[in-house]
Design a protein around this motif. Structure first.
Motif, short mmCIF file in Angstrom:
data_model
loop_
_atom_site.label_atom_id
_atom_site.label_comp_id
_atom_site.label_asym_id
_atom_site.label_seq_id
_atom_site.Cartn_x
_atom_site.Cartn_y
_atom_site.Cartn_z
N ALA A 105 0.85 -1.21 0.00
CA ALA A 105 0.00 0.00 0.00
C ALA A 105 0.88 1.25 0.00
CB ALA A 105 -0.92 0.01 1.21
N GLY A 106 0.63 2.13 -0.95
CA GLY A 106 1.34 3.40 -1.04
C GLY A 106 2.74 3.32 -1.63
N LEU A 107 3.17 2.12 -2.01
CA LEU A 107 4.52 1.98 -2.57
C LEU A 107 4.49 2.10 -4.09
CD1 LEU A 107 5.90 -1.06 -0.52
CD2 LEU A 107 6.23 1.37 -0.08
N PRO A 108 5.59 2.60 -4.67
CA PRO A 108 5.69 2.65 -6.13
C PRO A 108 6.01 1.25 -6.68
CG PRO A 108 7.71 3.47 -5.16
CD PRO A 108 6.76 3.21 -4.02
N PRO A 109 5.77 1.03 -7.97
CA PRO A 109 6.01 -0.29 -8.56
C PRO A 109 7.40 -0.86 -8.29
CG PRO A 109 4.79 1.05 -10.09
CD PRO A 109 5.16 1.94 -8.94
#
Length: 132
Positions: A105-109
């Protein structure tokens, strides 16, 4: 011969459990019944998770978070939790595994890919056990 049934559970059913279910379904090719659920389901699957799974040719665009139910746990042979704490009901005779994984959650790819790859490694090991 009955197929083993696996339930993946995380809090929102929007990231880890969705990736795990999709990867097991992909690798098992019908040899395992696969479901996922969340103890507090989100409204949608994390778009970055959809994107990193799409990189593997696995389409999560039609998936949606599902609520955890007592019946879902009862019908599973293996219940794999991923940070849902004590929200998952426990029944005698079930196999429970708790996979400690970062929440995407909320992390970039670029930070989700290593989580996806670790889930894939664990799913392949589980599949080898289940269909041995």
């Amino acid at each position: 011969m009955t197929r083993p049934e696996v339930l993946f559970v995380c809090v929102h059913n929007a990231g880890r459990s969705q990736m795990a279910a999709a990867l097991l379904q992909h690798h098992a090719r019908g040899r395992v019944v696969v479901r996922s659920a969340g103890s507090a389901p989100a409204d949608t699957v994390n778009p970055a998770v959809v994107a990193v799974m799409d990189e593997l040719g696995i389409d999560l665009s039609r998936e949606f978070p599902k609520p955890l139910t007592t019946e879902g746990v009862r019908s599973a042979d293996v219940v794999i939790t991923m940070g849902c704490g004590d929200a998952c009901p426990v029944f005698p005779g079930k196999r429970y595994l708790d996979w400690k994984l970062d929440d995407p959650a909320g992390l970039p790819p670029e930070r989700i890919r290593p989580i996806r790859d670790e889930i894939d490694r664990r799913v392949r090991a589980l599949l080898a056990e289940l269909v041995a």
